[in-house]
Design a protein around this motif. Structure first.
Motif, mmCIF file in Angstrom:
data_model
loop_
_atom_site.group_PDB
_atom_site.id
_atom_site.type_symbol
_atom_site.label_atom_id
_atom_site.label_comp_id
_atom_site.label_asym_id
_atom_site.label_seq_id
_atom_site.Cartn_x
_atom_site.Cartn_y
_atom_site.Cartn_z
ATOM 1 N N LEU A 27 0.839 -1.207 0.000
ATOM 2 C CA LEU A 27 0.000 0.000 0.000
ATOM 3 C C LEU A 27 0.871 1.253 0.000
ATOM 4 O O LEU A 27 0.657 2.173 -0.798
ATOM 5 C CB LEU A 27 -0.930 0.001 1.212
ATOM 6 N N TYR A 28 1.867 1.288 0.863
ATOM 7 C CA TYR A 28 2.763 2.446 0.927
ATOM 8 C C TYR A 28 3.538 2.614 -0.375
ATOM 9 O O TYR A 28 3.830 3.732 -0.787
ATOM 10 C CB TYR A 28 3.709 2.342 2.121
ATOM 11 N N ALA A 29 3.874 1.506 -1.028
ATOM 12 C CA ALA A 29 4.580 1.580 -2.314
ATOM 13 C C ALA A 29 3.674 2.151 -3.398
ATOM 14 O O ALA A 29 4.111 2.960 -4.221
ATOM 15 C CB ALA A 29 5.086 0.199 -2.716
ATOM 16 N N LEU A 30 2.425 1.730 -3.420
ATOM 17 C CA LEU A 30 1.491 2.254 -4.423
ATOM 18 C C LEU A 30 1.261 3.753 -4.233
ATOM 19 O O LEU A 30 1.142 4.497 -5.208
ATOM 20 C CB LEU A 30 0.170 1.486 -4.371
ATOM 21 N N ILE A 31 1.237 4.192 -2.989
ATOM 22 C CA ILE A 31 1.102 5.628 -2.713
ATOM 23 C C ILE A 31 2.348 6.372 -3.196
ATOM 24 O O ILE A 31 2.255 7.389 -3.882
ATOM 25 C CB ILE A 31 0.861 5.865 -1.204
ATOM 26 N N ALA A 32 3.517 5.856 -2.844
ATOM 27 C CA ALA A 32 4.768 6.529 -3.214
ATOM 28 C C ALA A 32 4.988 6.550 -4.718
ATOM 29 O O ALA A 32 5.562 7.499 -5.250
ATOM 30 C CB ALA A 32 5.951 5.847 -2.525
ATOM 31 N N ALA A 33 4.531 5.527 -5.413
ATOM 32 C CA ALA A 33 4.761 5.439 -6.859
ATOM 33 C C ALA A 33 4.185 6.631 -7.606
ATOM 34 O O ALA A 33 4.696 7.010 -8.659
ATOM 35 C CB ALA A 33 4.168 4.138 -7.407
ATOM 36 N N HIS A 34 3.173 7.259 -7.060
ATOM 37 C CA HIS A 34 2.549 8.402 -7.726
ATOM 38 C C HIS A 34 3.467 9.609 -7.809
ATOM 39 O O HIS A 34 3.337 10.422 -8.706
ATOM 40 C CB HIS A 34 1.231 8.779 -7.029
ATOM 41 N N TRP A 35 4.386 9.746 -6.876
ATOM 42 C CA TRP A 35 5.259 10.925 -6.905
ATOM 43 C C TRP A 35 6.730 10.598 -7.127
ATOM 44 O O TRP A 35 7.490 11.458 -7.548
ATOM 45 C CB TRP A 35 5.083 11.765 -5.640
ATOM 46 N N VAL A 36 7.150 9.373 -6.870
ATOM 47 C CA VAL A 36 8.569 9.032 -7.016
ATOM 48 C C VAL A 36 9.054 9.235 -8.442
ATOM 49 O O VAL A 36 10.159 9.733 -8.669
ATOM 50 C CB VAL A 36 8.838 7.576 -6.567
ATOM 51 N N SER A 37 8.246 8.875 -9.416
ATOM 52 C CA SER A 37 8.688 8.957 -10.809
ATOM 53 C C SER A 37 8.886 10.391 -11.274
ATOM 54 O O SER A 37 9.512 10.619 -12.299
ATOM 55 C CB SER A 37 7.686 8.243 -11.714
ATOM 56 N N ARG A 38 8.410 11.339 -10.537
ATOM 57 C CA ARG A 38 8.546 12.748 -10.919
ATOM 58 C C ARG A 38 9.795 13.392 -10.321
ATOM 59 O O ARG A 38 10.084 14.550 -10.612
ATOM 60 C CB ARG A 38 7.308 13.512 -10.478
ATOM 61 N N LEU A 39 10.507 12.650 -9.495
ATOM 62 C CA LEU A 39 11.672 13.213 -8.813
ATOM 63 C C LEU A 39 12.917 13.132 -9.675
ATOM 64 O O LEU A 39 13.060 12.217 -10.479
ATOM 65 C CB LEU A 39 11.933 12.442 -7.511
ATOM 66 N N GLY A 40 13.826 14.053 -9.462
ATOM 67 C CA GLY A 40 15.151 13.952 -10.059
ATOM 68 C C GLY A 40 15.930 12.859 -9.353
ATOM 69 O O GLY A 40 15.664 12.538 -8.190
ATOM 70 N N ASN A 41 16.886 12.272 -10.051
ATOM 71 C CA ASN A 41 17.636 11.147 -9.489
ATOM 72 C C ASN A 41 18.279 11.471 -8.147
ATOM 73 O O ASN A 41 18.274 10.656 -7.234
ATOM 74 C CB ASN A 41 18.715 10.685 -10.470
ATOM 75 N N GLY A 42 18.842 12.648 -8.011
ATOM 76 C CA GLY A 42 19.535 13.007 -6.782
ATOM 77 C C GLY A 42 18.626 13.184 -5.590
ATOM 78 O O GLY A 42 19.070 13.054 -4.446
ATOM 79 N N SER A 43 17.366 13.456 -5.825
ATOM 80 C CA SER A 43 16.458 13.689 -4.707
ATOM 81 C C SER A 43 15.728 12.439 -4.240
ATOM 82 O O SER A 43 15.066 12.465 -3.208
ATOM 83 C CB SER A 43 15.443 14.779 -5.072
ATOM 84 N N VAL A 44 15.851 11.330 -4.961
ATOM 85 C CA VAL A 44 15.115 10.107 -4.602
ATOM 86 C C VAL A 44 15.489 9.596 -3.209
ATOM 87 O O VAL A 44 14.589 9.330 -2.410
ATOM 88 C CB VAL A 44 15.283 9.018 -5.688
ATOM 89 N N PRO A 45 16.773 9.454 -2.853
ATOM 90 C CA PRO A 45 17.082 8.960 -1.501
ATOM 91 C C PRO A 45 16.581 9.892 -0.397
ATOM 92 O O PRO A 45 16.046 9.431 0.612
ATOM 93 C CB PRO A 45 18.609 8.861 -1.482
ATOM 94 N N PHE A 46 16.747 11.198 -0.596
ATOM 95 C CA PHE A 46 16.272 12.151 0.403
ATOM 96 C C PHE A 46 14.753 12.073 0.538
ATOM 97 O O PHE A 46 14.218 12.046 1.653
ATOM 98 C CB PHE A 46 16.704 13.576 0.034
ATOM 99 N N ALA A 47 14.054 12.040 -0.590
ATOM 100 C CA ALA A 47 12.591 11.940 -0.559
ATOM 101 C C ALA A 47 12.159 10.623 0.085
ATOM 102 O O ALA A 47 11.170 10.586 0.822
ATOM 103 C CB ALA A 47 12.021 12.054 -1.967
ATOM 104 N N GLY A 48 12.910 9.551 -0.173
ATOM 105 C CA GLY A 48 12.595 8.268 0.445
ATOM 106 C C GLY A 48 12.760 8.317 1.956
ATOM 107 O O GLY A 48 11.919 7.784 2.697
ATOM 108 N N ALA A 49 13.820 8.953 2.422
ATOM 109 C CA ALA A 49 14.026 9.088 3.865
ATOM 110 C C ALA A 49 12.915 9.931 4.484
ATOM 111 O O ALA A 49 12.393 9.602 5.562
ATOM 112 C CB ALA A 49 15.390 9.700 4.155
ATOM 113 N N LEU A 50 12.528 10.987 3.806
ATOM 114 C CA LEU A 50 11.427 11.827 4.289
ATOM 115 C C LEU A 50 10.121 11.041 4.312
ATOM 116 O O LEU A 50 9.332 11.157 5.259
ATOM 117 C CB LEU A 50 11.297 13.073 3.414
#
Length: 172
Positions: free
Chosen positions: A91-114
């Motif tokens: 469920l959490y993955a399906l929610i995150a999938a909506h915005w993860v693909s819009r991130l720049g590569n460098g911001s993915v780990p930071f956004a994931g930690a957040l």
């Protein structure tokens, strides 16, 4: 064809639900292994801590009568807790999938930690309003486990759902 004329794919706004499920399950497994390792490093008693957390999760559907500690593992409680853990991971993955693909590569780990931090606050402070028994799991290991989950989830989904027809966006 330029990048602007290529139809949007999973890496640019549309989710790939199969890859979200795979990323969620993978992140759930990796976070669990990390949590067990951190319990061990912290000197927390194993398997008692694992059985405690399993009872906490299983009580969501089995009721509070499963909360008192058993002296031996109860497979029905472990099975229910595992199903809840992986259902929430997906469920959490399906929610995150909506915005993860819009991130720049460098911001993915930071956004994931957040995202992991947000899930920690929701799970361990928000849900305790309804399920107060989760207060016992508020510790640094659980916090770090949620951070690991968020980073692995977002990086994993980003990697798995990459559209091979589009160039990578530069990091932000």
């Amino acid at each position: 064809m330029t990048a602007e004329t290529v139809p949007p794919g999973p890496a640019h706004g549309r989710i790939d639900p199969v890859m979200a499920v795979v990323a969620g399950l993978g992140a759930g497994v990796i976070a669990t292994v990390a949590q067990i390792a951190m319990w061990w490093l912290a000197g927390m008693p194993l398997p008692e801590t694992l059985f405690r957390d399993a009872r906490l999760a299983a009580a969501l559907v089995m009721g509070i009568e499963v909360l008192p500690p058993p002296s031996t593992p109860q497979w029905n409680i472990l099975l229910v807790a595992t199903l809840i853990h992986f259902l929430l991971s997906v469920l959490y993955a399906l929610i995150a999938a909506h915005w993860v693909s819009r991130l720049g590569n460098g911001s993915v780990p930071f956004a994931g930690a957040l995202y992991g931090l947000t899930l920690y606050v929701i799970n361990l402070y928000g849900f305790t309003l309804l399920f107060p028994w989760f207060e016992v799991a508020r510790d640094w290991v659980t916090l770090l486990t949620h951070l690991v989950f968020g980073v692995v989830l977002t990086a994993g989904y980003r990697l798995l759902a990459r559209d091979p027809h589009r160039p990578e966006r530069p990091g932000v």
